[in-house]
Design a protein around this motif. Sequence first.
Motif, PDB file in Angstrom:
ATOM      1  N   CYS A 437       6.643  -4.314  -0.725  1.00 53.23           N
ATOM      2  CA  CYS A 437       6.784  -2.866  -0.881  1.00 53.23           C
ATOM      3  C   CYS A 437       7.394  -2.274   0.391  1.00 53.23           C
ATOM      4  O   CYS A 437       6.848  -2.445   1.473  1.00 53.23           O
ATOM      5  CB  CYS A 437       5.407  -2.260  -1.150  1.00 53.23           C
ATOM      6  SG  CYS A 437       5.423  -0.476  -1.314  1.00 53.23           S
ATOM      7  N   CYS A 440       4.931   0.602   1.970  1.00 53.86           N
ATOM      8  CA  CYS A 440       3.674   0.391   2.680  1.00 53.86           C
ATOM      9  C   CYS A 440       3.482  -1.029   3.201  1.00 53.86           C
ATOM     10  O   CYS A 440       2.452  -1.335   3.778  1.00 53.86           O
ATOM     11  CB  CYS A 440       2.502   0.763   1.778  1.00 53.86           C
ATOM     12  SG  CYS A 440       2.093  -0.528   0.599  1.00 53.86           S
ATOM     13  N   GLY A 442       2.927  -3.606   1.492  1.00 55.16           N
ATOM     14  CA  GLY A 442       2.066  -4.400   0.615  1.00 55.16           C
ATOM     15  C   GLY A 442       2.869  -5.451  -0.142  1.00 55.16           C
ATOM     16  O   GLY A 442       4.088  -5.358  -0.243  1.00 55.16           O
ATOM     17  N   CYS A 478       3.292  -2.756  -6.361  1.00 63.26           N
ATOM     18  CA  CYS A 478       2.700  -3.054  -5.065  1.00 63.26           C
ATOM     19  C   CYS A 478       1.185  -3.142  -5.220  1.00 63.26           C
ATOM     20  O   CYS A 478       0.573  -2.266  -5.815  1.00 63.26           O
ATOM     21  CB  CYS A 478       3.069  -1.965  -4.066  1.00 63.26           C
ATOM     22  SG  CYS A 478       2.163  -2.106  -2.520  1.00 63.26           S
ATOM     23  N   CYS A 481      -0.270   0.080  -2.663  1.00 57.32           N
ATOM     24  CA  CYS A 481      -0.110   1.510  -2.952  1.00 57.32           C
ATOM     25  C   CYS A 481       0.264   1.764  -4.418  1.00 57.32           C
ATOM     26  O   CYS A 481       0.452   2.904  -4.815  1.00 57.32           O
ATOM     27  CB  CYS A 481       0.931   2.132  -2.025  1.00 57.32           C
ATOM     28  SG  CYS A 481       2.626   1.684  -2.447  1.00 57.32           S
TER      29      CYS A 481
HETATM   30 ZN   LIG Z   1       3.077  -0.270  -1.393  1.00 57.02          ZN
END
Ligand SMILES: [Zn+2]
Length: 506
Positions: A437, A440, A442, A478, A481
């Motif tokens: 992601c 973020c 992730g 993700c 998030c």
């Molecule tokens: Zn994310």
Amino acid sequence: MGLLTLMKIYLVSSTDSPEFTRLKCSFARSTVIALDAEWKPQRSSTSSFPIVTLLQVACRLGHDSDDVFLIDLTSIHLPSVWELLNDMFVSPDVLKLGFRFKQDLVYLSSTFTQGGCVGRFNEVKQYMDITSIYNHLQHKRFGRKAPKDIKSLAAICKELLDISLSKELQCSDWSHRPLTEEQKLYAATDAHCLLQIFDVFKSNLVEEITLQDPKHINVGLKDILNGSDFTSKIVTAKLCKAADVIRAMTQNGQNIANGMVSRKTTLNTMPMDENLLKIVRKYGERIMLKESDLLPRISKRKTRRRGASLKNVNTDKHLVCSVDWQGPPPWDSSLGGDGCPKFLLDVMVEGLAKHLRCVGIDAAVPPSKKPDSRELLDQALKEKRVLLTRDTKLLRHQDLAKHQIYRVKSLLKNEQLLEVIETFQLKISENQLMSRCTKCNGKFIQKPLTIEEAIEAAKGFQRIPNCLFNKNLEFWQCMNCHQLYWEGTQYHNAVQKFMDVCKLSE
Ligand SMILES: [Zn+2]
């Protein structure tokens, strides 16, 4: 896996030994050679590279067993072996296998220079890294969504060959002589396993190649040639294809007389068989050492003093050299890491974080908006990340966080990305692009979602454009998030862009 090849181990301590003669013969008859090096672990903040004490060379001869040479660099006369090794490194006829061999090459170069050699090792041609081999295999098995972890050699060996490499021996004192039997076996296995990993890769590919082009089924030509003694060299040369002769001529400016390819080097090698040649043409890489790679560390005292007067351009240039990354990074297996590169980016290089995530690299930013240097360093240490910054003030803390800070020199994001990839020798493959992601950092959930699942998952916080509804697209979410991504035009543009930036060939 079953078909593991045996190895014969030779300790080479001097150039007037039967083992050295055997080494030269094996070099001449091998078309695949695996390389590894051992050095004494360096803990103190010394100002030079570690001295390589052992170079392991595993030669594939096409017999029942491979020859593995342990070249004892503490006792052999280095100038007498430099040319032989360098010829092998640059030979277009020998595929070289290694595991992140660039670092080994830097240390080897420094060791040989200190041992009285005028020349250095600047280049390895026709090189393949085990990490990229492993990634290709993963890609074949799992397709585009192959697991993205960057593994240690030990983990790869365990998975593909079911061989365990001892961590304890890896960190043993490689400058102590005589080497113990366990050390010899470990050192030899370390290089030999690279040949066997390549076997797995090759058997996977050969199927493909022969299916595509039935003309290229190779009925053991190489085996026949490798089986007999050196008189076979003439047969070899006569059999080698016109294209190979031309290739050899243009690359080395050789003379060709009576069908014999003669080369003015210490190495007279066999031509590769066609399957191998195809692999090398498609996947062969080149390791090049730049001047800056060969610069030894400059003492910390100097770094600090120069850090204080940044206004002078010349001084800045020195600073740039003196803070060149010398590794190993905290994720390195020699420091007990898992081999997965992890970065922490301060506010001055925030844009770079997105770029790194786009190519699948773990790139975190601090949780608070205005962290002080202490917080940044703490987080980097705790999470075993390298702090990337352009803030020269932070470099003053290098005493506290050795190998934990790197100052990014480039100003443009694309160049910064390339700089970090090159400095930390990050291996980026196409299937790693867009695996993380960008918002973020992730990771995506393992399985792609269908449109129905995606619509359900997006409810309340993200709109999926109607135009996507009747296309057969895959969606990723993700884990952190919950942002959704899909393989749309944007995605393809991004992939293309990063393939260009990272100079990925495929
Ligand atoms: Zn994310």
